[in-house]
Design a protein around this motif. Sequence first.
Motif, short mmCIF file in Angstrom:
data_model
loop_
_atom_site.label_atom_id
_atom_site.label_comp_id
_atom_site.label_asym_id
_atom_site.label_seq_id
_atom_site.Cartn_x
_atom_site.Cartn_y
_atom_site.Cartn_z
N LEU A 193 44.73 34.37 90.42
CA LEU A 193 45.60 33.23 90.65
C LEU A 193 44.77 31.95 90.72
O LEU A 193 43.66 31.95 91.23
CB LEU A 193 46.36 33.41 91.97
N SER A 194 45.36 30.87 90.24
CA SER A 194 44.68 29.58 90.30
C SER A 194 44.81 28.99 91.70
O SER A 194 45.66 29.39 92.50
CB SER A 194 45.27 28.61 89.28
N THR A 195 43.98 28.00 91.96
CA THR A 195 44.07 27.29 93.24
C THR A 195 45.42 26.60 93.36
O THR A 195 46.03 26.58 94.44
CB THR A 195 42.93 26.26 93.34
N ALA A 196 45.94 26.06 92.26
CA ALA A 196 47.24 25.40 92.26
C ALA A 196 48.36 26.38 92.60
O ALA A 196 49.27 26.05 93.37
CB ALA A 196 47.50 24.74 90.91
N THR A 197 48.28 27.58 92.07
CA THR A 197 49.29 28.60 92.37
C THR A 197 49.23 28.99 93.83
O THR A 197 50.26 29.15 94.49
CB THR A 197 49.10 29.83 91.46
N MET A 198 48.04 29.15 94.36
CA MET A 198 47.90 29.48 95.78
C MET A 198 48.48 28.37 96.65
O MET A 198 49.13 28.64 97.67
CB MET A 198 46.43 29.72 96.13
N ALA A 199 48.29 27.12 96.23
CA ALA A 199 48.85 26.00 96.98
C ALA A 199 50.37 26.04 96.95
O ALA A 199 51.03 25.82 97.97
CB ALA A 199 48.33 24.68 96.41
N LYS A 200 50.94 26.35 95.79
CA LYS A 200 52.40 26.47 95.68
C LYS A 200 52.93 27.57 96.59
O LYS A 200 53.95 27.40 97.25
CB LYS A 200 52.81 26.77 94.23
N LEU A 201 52.26 28.69 96.62
CA LEU A 201 52.68 29.79 97.49
C LEU A 201 52.63 29.36 98.95
O LEU A 201 53.52 29.70 99.73
CB LEU A 201 51.79 31.02 97.27
N GLY A 202 51.62 28.61 99.32
CA GLY A 202 51.49 28.15 100.69
C GLY A 202 52.55 27.15 101.10
O GLY A 202 52.87 27.01 102.28
N LYS A 203 53.12 26.46 100.10
CA LYS A 203 54.15 25.45 100.36
C LYS A 203 55.56 25.98 100.08
O LYS A 203 56.51 25.22 100.07
CB LYS A 203 53.91 24.22 99.48
N ASN A 204 55.66 27.29 99.82
CA ASN A 204 56.95 27.92 99.48
C ASN A 204 57.60 27.27 98.25
O ASN A 204 58.81 27.13 98.19
CB ASN A 204 57.92 27.90 100.66
N GLU A 205 56.79 26.89 97.28
CA GLU A 205 57.30 26.33 96.03
C GLU A 205 57.46 27.44 95.00
O GLU A 205 56.96 28.55 95.18
CB GLU A 205 56.34 25.25 95.51
N SER A 206 58.14 27.14 93.92
CA SER A 206 58.39 28.12 92.87
C SER A 206 57.11 28.50 92.13
O SER A 206 56.27 27.65 91.86
CB SER A 206 59.39 27.56 91.86
N VAL A 207 57.01 29.79 91.82
CA VAL A 207 55.94 30.30 90.97
C VAL A 207 56.58 31.21 89.93
O VAL A 207 57.71 31.64 90.08
CB VAL A 207 54.86 31.07 91.77
N SER A 208 55.86 31.50 88.88
CA SER A 208 56.42 32.31 87.79
C SER A 208 56.56 33.77 88.18
O SER A 208 55.90 34.26 89.12
CB SER A 208 55.54 32.20 86.55
N LEU A 209 57.41 34.45 87.46
CA LEU A 209 57.60 35.88 87.67
C LEU A 209 56.30 36.62 87.38
O LEU A 209 55.96 37.60 88.06
CB LEU A 209 58.73 36.41 86.78
N ASP A 210 55.53 36.15 86.42
CA ASP A 210 54.24 36.76 86.09
C ASP A 210 53.32 36.75 87.30
O ASP A 210 52.65 37.74 87.59
CB ASP A 210 53.59 36.01 84.92
N VAL A 211 53.29 35.66 88.03
CA VAL A 211 52.47 35.56 89.23
C VAL A 211 52.93 36.58 90.26
O VAL A 211 52.11 37.29 90.86
CB VAL A 211 52.53 34.13 89.82
N LEU A 212 54.23 36.69 90.45
CA LEU A 212 54.76 37.65 91.42
C LEU A 212 54.43 39.08 91.04
O LEU A 212 54.09 39.90 91.89
CB LEU A 212 56.27 37.46 91.58
N VAL A 213 54.50 39.38 89.76
CA VAL A 213 54.17 40.73 89.28
C VAL A 213 52.70 41.04 89.54
O VAL A 213 52.35 42.13 90.01
CB VAL A 213 54.52 40.89 87.78
#
Length: 54
Positions: A12-32
């Motif tokens: 995961l990218s740093t940006a994706t980790m930041a989104k997860l920490g802020k309860n923002e949307s991430v792609s289904l691929d990330v969740l998988v």
Amino acid sequence: MIKKDLKEKAELSTATMAKLGKNESVSLDVLVRICKVLNCEIGDVVEIVKDKRE
């Protein structure tokens, strides 16, 4: 598992980790990828919450 380990193992990218920490949307691929690393089902990491305006 600490966040750093999850970030590395799920690639995961740093940006994706930041989104997860802020309860923002991430792609289904990330969740998988997260589910594969944690050996769990998508319902274990996702919660559907109705918008307050609905």
